[in-house]
Structures are given as structure tokens and as C-alpha cells.
Enzyme design. Structure first.
Site, PDB file in Angstrom:
ATOM      1  N   GLU A  18      -2.258 -35.474  36.048  1.00 45.19           N
ATOM      2  CA  GLU A  18      -0.983 -34.725  36.046  1.00 45.19           C
ATOM      3  C   GLU A  18      -1.133 -33.401  36.770  1.00 45.19           C
ATOM      4  OE1 GLU A  18       2.093 -34.284  35.509  1.00 45.19           O
ATOM      5  OE2 GLU A  18       2.806 -35.942  34.289  1.00 45.19           O
ATOM      6  N   ARG A 101       1.877 -31.303  21.543  1.00 48.59           N
ATOM      7  CA  ARG A 101       1.060 -30.723  22.610  1.00 48.59           C
ATOM      8  C   ARG A 101       1.992 -30.324  23.743  1.00 48.59           C
ATOM      9  NH1 ARG A 101       1.077 -34.054  27.039  1.00 48.59           N
ATOM     10  NH2 ARG A 101       0.870 -36.313  26.807  1.00 48.59           N
ATOM     11  N   GLU A 121       1.740 -38.931  21.900  1.00 47.64           N
ATOM     12  CA  GLU A 121       2.218 -40.303  22.048  1.00 47.64           C
ATOM     13  C   GLU A 121       1.424 -41.284  21.178  1.00 47.64           C
ATOM     14  OE1 GLU A 121       3.749 -40.736  26.542  1.00 47.64           O
ATOM     15  OE2 GLU A 121       1.742 -39.906  26.370  1.00 47.64           O
ATOM     16  N   ASN A 154       9.183 -32.394  30.986  1.00 46.66           N
ATOM     17  CA  ASN A 154       8.502 -32.806  32.210  1.00 46.66           C
ATOM     18  C   ASN A 154       8.953 -32.019  33.426  1.00 46.66           C
ATOM     19  OD1 ASN A 154       6.368 -34.426  33.115  1.00 46.66           O
ATOM     20  ND2 ASN A 154       7.158 -36.161  31.965  1.00 46.66           N
ATOM     21  N   ASP A 204       9.169 -38.321  35.910  1.00 46.36           N
ATOM     22  CA  ASP A 204       8.009 -37.570  35.422  1.00 46.36           C
ATOM     23  C   ASP A 204       7.932 -36.229  36.164  1.00 46.36           C
ATOM     24  OD1 ASP A 204       5.449 -36.840  34.403  1.00 46.36           O
ATOM     25  OD2 ASP A 204       4.850 -38.929  34.253  1.00 46.36           O
TER      26      ASP A 204
END
Length: 299
Positions: A18, A101, A121, A154, A204
Site C-alpha cells: 500500500e 487500525r 479485517e 481509503n 482503493d
């Protein structure tokens, strides 16, 4: 259209790669592996990746004006000194939510660090809903909360005139815009500018080019799409050899290269054997557009 070329520059096998960010000083690409708990730096000179392990899921990395980097780590904003491999906490959020988080984060044109949270998740994109919030870390280390009830905070970026803030809450399948006040960092007047098509899957990470168009990585969609925020139209689709594309940024000498991160969490052996580069970082050239250099955190 010039000919688009895609290559895997770092087959890191990140669990959740990421937050790609170009570091001009180092001629390097920064990125993180969230669940792998690593901050990584790929050198465009040596073609090697260096990684620093951290003690919690690390979800975004940004440049810092005074040198080195800032990161979002667990539910903390933190400073990272690269050579010393030293992490220091700056501020803590969501203290009442031990299962949360941080997720994606980015610095605005005035040097403030925007980042949002989510619940951990259970499986990729499966989590307790509405647990996240969007925050800003100011240069004096004060933290402001903009709103809560977020699923997966996101992609974020700002329009070229700095009057609009773009934001994605992934499970809304929408790219949203807010009016933005650069002086104060305040946001308002939320609206949707693009809703994803079924085959594009989950929006995303996101970045903007010098023509003011948005690029959105589509998780489980195996692509990045280029959008016109004015018309709400999709202008271009670039497909990648992996399904779990997570985020994108521009970089390279003149910011004409696009870098795309990807993930492998949630893929079984058979899936991984079909996509051996899952979790790798990709470089796309020949897009014919350039990106905006990242802003450094002012604190």
C-alpha cells in the site's frame, strides 16, 4: 495514446502492499506492507528494496519536511528515522477501539497529514462496519477528527487548485469530493463523483495527474482507472497482471511513471500460482500524463 508498458519492479510478495510515495531526494519509491508490518523503499538506482520492520500494522508513509518520514502505525501517527530505524509516536487516535487500525493516509498541499481508520479485517474487505474515522495531523501535532462511521478509509488527494478534497470509503463503491479550505484544513459538502462498475470491484488508493484527473486502483478489479472528477466519466482503464491492485502514485525523474502496489492476502495456492506477482510493485510507463509530486508533512 502512447504505448502503455507494465513491469513488475519489486516482486516482494507483500501481504497488503500500500501507500506508494515517490521520494525524489532518494530517487526511490516508498511503500508499506500493512499486515507484513514493513516500511519498504525501492531504489530506482540499485533496483533493490530495503525494509524496516515495525511493531504494528503500518498503513501509510509520507515524506517529512524536516527529513525522513511519517507513518500511520496501528492507531498512531508516528515519525520514522530511516537510518536509525527509529519509530516515535506523535499522536494516538481511536483509543476506545482496540480492534481498529489506520488505513490510507496522505499529506495535503499545506503539509497536514490526513489519514483514516477502519476495523481490523476478518478476511479481505470483511470487517465490522462503520468503525472508522477520518483524521488530520497538523504540523503542531494537534489531531482533528472530521467524521466517523467509516467502513474502510481509503484513497485521498486534492484538486490542482486545492479547493476540492477527494476521498474514498471503499465499501461505498464511490469516489467522493468535498469542498476544501486550504487555510484551515476544513472539509464540507460531501458528494459522490463516480460510482464503480461491478467489474471494477472495490475502489482503493488514488492519485491525481497534472491534468486534474484522478487515478483509482481497483482492489479485486486488477486495474487502475482514470476518472474525470468534473464529468464523472471514466476516461481510461489500465489492466494489471494481478487482481488485488491497492494503490497508485506517480514518480520517476519527471513524474511520468506510475507505480502500483498490490496484495496477496486472501489468495489461495491455486490463485497465487496463476498470479505469481501478487503482492508485487508495478511500474506503468507510456501513460502520456504526469503526476503531482507528493507534499511533505510540515511538522
Amino acid at each position: 495514446m502512447s504505448s502503455v508498458k507494465i513491469e513488475c519492479i519489486a516482486n516482494e510478495g507483500s501481504r497488503i502492499g500500500e501507500s506508494p510515495v515517490w521520494d525524489e531526494k532518494e530517487s526511490a519509491l516508498l511503500f508499506v506492507d500493512i499486515t507484513g508490518r514493513k516500511v519498504c523503499r525501492w531504489s530506482s538506482v540499485t533496483k533493490q528494496v530495503q525494509a524496516i520492520s515495525v511493531d504494528a500494522p503500518v498503513s501509510s508513509v509520507a515524506l517529512r519536511k524536516s527529513g525522513d518520514y511519517v507513518i500511520t502505525l496501528g492507531t498512531r501517527f508516528a515519525a520514522l528515522k530511516w537510518k536509525e530505524k527509529l519509530v516515535t509516536t506523535i499522536a494516538h487516535v481511536d483509543k476506545d477501539k482496540p480492534n481498529n487500525r489506520f488505513n490510507d493516509g496522505k499529506v495535503d498541499p499545506a503539509g497536514r497529514y490526513f489519514a483514516g481508520t477502519m476495523a481490523e479485517e476478518i478476511r479481505p474487505a470483511v470487517l465490522e462496519r462503520h468503525q472508522g474515522s477520518l483524521y488530520t495531523l497538523f504540523s503542531d501535532f494537534a489531531v482533528v477528527k472530521h467524521f466517523d462511521q467509516v467502513d474502510i478509509s481509503n484513497g485521498l488527494d486534492w484538486s490542482l487548485d486545492h479547493k476540492t478534497f477527494f476521498y474514498i470509503d471503499s465499501l461505498s463503491y464511490s469516489v467522493d469530493a468535498f469542498d476544501y479550505d486550504l487555510q484551515t484544513g476544513k472539509i464540507g459538502n460531501r458528494r459522490s463523483i463516480y460510482r464503480l462498475e461491478k467489474e471494477e470491484s472495490i475502489p482503493d488508493g488514488m492519485c491525481i495527474d497534472t491534468e486534474g484527473k484522478l487515478w483509482v486502483a481497483c482492489y479485486d478489479g486488477g486495474r487502475v482507472i482514470r476518472l474525470d472528477p468534473e464529468t464523472g466519466k471514466r476516461l481510461q482503464t489500465v489492466k494489471l497482471p494481478v487482481d488485488k491492485t491497492t494503490s497508485c502514485c506517480f514518480g520517476g525523474k519527471d513524474y511520468s511513471e506510475m507505480y502500483v502496489t498490490s496484495a496477496r492476502d486472501g489468495m489461495d495456492k491455486e490463485w497465487l500460482s496463476r498470479q505469481p506477482q501478487a503482492g508485487g510493485v508495478f511500474k506503468i510507463t507510456g501513460l502520456g500524463v504526469k503526476g503531482v509530486p507528493p507534499y511533505p508533512f510540515a511538522g
